[in-house]
Design an enzyme around this catalytic site. Structure first.
Site, mmCIF file in Angstrom:
data_model
loop_
_atom_site.group_PDB
_atom_site.id
_atom_site.type_symbol
_atom_site.label_atom_id
_atom_site.label_comp_id
_atom_site.label_asym_id
_atom_site.label_seq_id
_atom_site.Cartn_x
_atom_site.Cartn_y
_atom_site.Cartn_z
ATOM 1 N N SER A 145 37.763 30.210 39.954
ATOM 2 C CA SER A 145 37.613 30.726 38.737
ATOM 3 C C SER A 145 37.244 32.097 38.404
ATOM 4 C CB SER A 145 36.188 29.926 38.244
ATOM 5 O OG SER A 145 36.493 28.562 38.219
ATOM 6 N N ARG B 297 25.178 31.357 36.373
ATOM 7 C CA ARG B 297 26.200 32.465 37.334
ATOM 8 C C ARG B 297 25.441 33.674 37.244
ATOM 9 N NH1 ARG B 297 27.028 27.917 37.411
ATOM 10 N NH2 ARG B 297 29.134 26.970 37.233
ATOM 11 N N GLU C 181 34.130 36.650 36.855
ATOM 12 C CA GLU C 181 32.912 36.052 37.308
ATOM 13 C C GLU C 181 33.109 36.443 38.840
ATOM 14 O OE1 GLU C 181 32.127 31.675 39.193
ATOM 15 O OE2 GLU C 181 32.749 31.810 37.006
#
Length: 358
Positions: free
Chosen positions: A244, A170, A344
């Protein structure tokens, strides 16, 4: 040779409530759309990029905590084309403003393989490399070849390859340091046949087994991923969310063994990053559920009842309340496991102001 003449963007005051999927109230005093890469150099010459505009895709990974102090630039460039083809593969170039899931759907319809596991990931093509999006054992970096980006620092265009992007979990070049690049298009290499399928995730195996599919194709995996994600994740148009909300933390094997001694059922997966040798990845949703926050609501925010990693907004609350709720959830996980969760999503406000493309 035809030279495209770029129309100057129209600047205006704009409510951002409908431009980020968490749906918090915020207003940009200066908002403009970019429909063509040819609009960028004139804006650079006028000094607009010196003001570090917020680069916005579909806002699915962006949360406006307060009114942004800087201009907001929505990337709206469109277009999908095959730029190179061989007997076994195609190089697909997609403009940054294209919807990611629609690109996946198009690829599967053409029987082009490689991104079927990334179906229904929200956001735009331009945001995909920033996060190095991934799901069900596949990451963008697996198919990524290059992208074209505009330097907001130098006013020039550059083609950036896989190695220079420095992809991690990520993470990428575009997520760290002083933001410089505005991504215009992304090129990915997809297979035409003999597809390399990734179906080893338990939820995928269970879904395919129930349907009696022993040798799945890319269409089967696409349908499986879509079905599973729809069953677990709320529609942001109905219940505002960013998917998420927290990263799955990567911890040392030593730390994992210590936690495993107290929580024998703690799951772990390979970190998947060559820089994280001797480390494992822990599902953040599992940590949040064990800490007692799955399905729990406080004020206008809560962790979704069917997926503990999804933070949802029930309406009527602001950025301050969101920040306080985040602190409670991460504090509970830290106190129980000694593991710090990190968002995130990109939080944009007075003190947290990233400028990466989202």
């Amino acid at each position: 040779m035809t030279v495209e003449v770029a129309e100057r963007p129209h600047f205006k005051t704009q409510s951002l409530e409908g431009y980020h999927s968490m749906g918090l109230k915020a207003t940009a005093s200066e908002f403009f759309l970019i429909h063509s890469k040819h609009q960028l150099a004139p804006l650079w010459r006028e000094g607009w990029f010196d003001r570090r505009p917020v680069l916005l895709g579909e806002g699915t990974n962006t949360v406006f905590i307060t009114d942004p102090k800087r201009p907001v630039c929505k990337i709206a460039m469109k277009g999908i084309r095959i730029s190179d083809e061989s007997e076994s593969s195609v190089l697909v170039q997609a403009a940054a403003g294209e919807n990611w899931h629609q690109l996946v759907t198009w690829a599967v319809a053409q029987n082009y393989g490689g991104i079927e596991n990334l179906a229904l990931i929200p956001g735009t093509v331009g945001a995909a490399p920033v996060q190095n999006i991934g799901a069900y054992g596949v990451e963008l970096s697996d198919v990524f070849e290059e992208l074209e980006a505009f330097s907001m620092k130098h006013g020039t265009f550059k083609t950036i390859g896989r190695e220079e992007c420095r992809f991690g979990y990520r993470s990428s070049l575009f997520k760290h340091g002083e933001p410089e690049w505005l991504i215009c298009s992304v090129s990915i290499r997809l297979t035409k046949d003999h597809h390399k399928l990734s179906s080893s995730y338990q939820s995928l195996e269970t879904y395919l087994e129930k349907l009696g599919i022993q040798t799945p194709g890319i269409g089967d995996l696409y349908q499986a991923v879509c079905s599973i994600r729809k069953s677990k994740l709320p529609d942001p148009k109905i219940l505002p969310n960013c998917g998420s909300f927290f990263k799955n933390p990567v911890i040392s094997m030593e730390r994992f063994r210590h936690c495993k001694s107290m929580f024998p059922d703690m799951p772990a997966y390979p970190a998947g990053d060559s820089t994280a040798k001797g480390h494992v990845k822990i599902p953040a949703g599992w940590l949040i559920e064990k800490a007692g926050w799955k399905g729990r609501r406080k004020g206008g925010f809560g962790m979704y009842r069917q997926h503990a990693l999804v933070l949802v907004h029930f309406g009527g609350s602001g950025g301050g309340e969101l920040h306080a709720f985040m602190e409670e959830v991460t504090g509970a996980v830290l106190n129980l496991f000694g593991i710090q969760l990190e968002p995130e999503v990109h939080l944009i406000g007075d003190t947290i102001i990233p400028s990466t493309q989202t």
